[in-house]
Design a protein around this motif. Structure first.
Motif, PDB file in Angstrom:
ATOM      1  N   LEU A  99     -40.645   8.731 -27.287  1.00 27.93           N
ATOM      2  CA  LEU A  99     -39.415   8.930 -28.194  1.00 27.93           C
ATOM      3  C   LEU A  99     -38.500   8.130 -28.182  1.00 27.93           C
ATOM      4  N   ASN A 100     -38.181   6.700 -27.569  1.00 30.64           N
ATOM      5  CA  ASN A 100     -36.709   6.041 -27.194  1.00 30.64           C
ATOM      6  C   ASN A 100     -35.539   5.835 -28.036  1.00 30.64           C
ATOM      7  N   ARG A 101     -36.905   6.050 -29.188  1.00 34.21           N
ATOM      8  CA  ARG A 101     -35.769   5.152 -30.270  1.00 34.21           C
ATOM      9  C   ARG A 101     -35.060   6.118 -30.729  1.00 34.21           C
ATOM     10  N   SER A 102     -34.148   7.366 -29.556  1.00 34.38           N
ATOM     11  CA  SER A 102     -33.363   8.046 -30.874  1.00 34.38           C
ATOM     12  C   SER A 102     -32.486   7.388 -31.328  1.00 34.38           C
ATOM     13  N   LYS A 103     -31.502   8.032 -32.450  1.00 36.19           N
ATOM     14  CA  LYS A 103     -30.451   8.043 -33.009  1.00 36.19           C
ATOM     15  C   LYS A 103     -29.823   9.047 -33.015  1.00 36.19           C
TER      16      LYS A 103
END
Length: 246
Positions: free
Chosen positions: A57-61
């Motif tokens: 879930l590292n593509r956090s915005k």
């Protein structure tokens, strides 16, 4: 697909435990070595980053409406629909103490760390609520910011609709005359819904850190106005993102 989600959920629980165990010695130093206590905020940030990285879930915005000052104390106020919300708040790299439910203490090891470095409250106990109030004021006076979920827990029956806001931390903002920063967490209720059994789904962690709202006055009316302004900001953002299909 259901089987894959169940496997991913078990994997998520294992990652939660492993990342915490790796960081536990540093958390213990923050607990027992007083000069290191203020490293806890940075450790929360590292824990959140590592956790979401290994959960894919590292593509956090993260969107900031305004750059926050490292020297300013804030009251961070966020909506709360999912158990993912606590680590999500850790993505905000600021030195704050959480206000959380006393039941979190029951989580093995992690609950101990949380109770020592943050502020837990039993909302059914008038004495405990007063004690947590005193601890919050002491934390602010010692240079900490505060992070809290004004709904008092995962209370909404129909996310992203907000539950009623409690006033406690808004009173601290009024008394100390420090700004409240609304934080909208967009879709954690989709990634980890508050339903049994807890099933986690992959996706993107998304949150918006809004402009600080300064108190206007020192009386009860000022508390209500501040609470209503903060709620309105979060509510409007949730409506926009919900209609946009995030």
């Amino acid at each position: 697909m259901k089987i894959l989600n169940k496997i991913y959920s078990v994997y998520g629980l294992v990652i939660f435990a492993l990342v915490f165990i790796v960081l536990l010695p540093f958390f213990l130093l923050a607990i027992f070595v007083k000069p290191l206590e203020k490293t806890a905020g940075f450790l929360n940030h590292v824990w959140a980053r590592l956790l979401f990285f290994f959960l894919f879930l590292n593509r956090s915005k993260i969107v900031y409406e305004e750059k926050l000052s490292r020297k300013q104390r804030y009251i961070f106020c966020a909506n709360h629909f999912s158990f993912l919300d606590i680590p999500t708040m850790g993505l905000i790299n600021h030195n704050f103490k959480f206000i959380g439910k006393s039941s979190l203490k029951k989580i093995p090891l992690w609950g101990y760390m949380y109770s020592k470095l943050h502020i837990l409250v039993d909302r059914d106990s008038l004495r405990d609520r007063h004690a947590s109030w005193v601890k919050c004021k002491e934390a602010v006076e010692n240079g900490y910011s505060i992070a809290f979920f004004p709904e008092g827990g995962i209370m909404s029956k129909n996310p992203p609709e907000l539950a009623r806001f409690k006033e406690g931390s808004f009173k601290i903002a009024i008394e100390e005359q420090i700004p409240v920063v609304p934080v909208t967490i967009h879709n954690n209720h989709l990634l980890l819904p508050d339903k049994k059994p807890l099933i986690m789904h992959r996706g993107t962690i998304s949150l918006k850190v809004h402009k600080p709202i300064w108190p206007n006055g020192t009386d009860d009316l000022a508390i209500h106005e501040l609470k209503d302004k903060v709620r309105s900001v979060i509510e409007e953002e949730l409506k926009l993102t919900h209609h946009a299909g995030r």
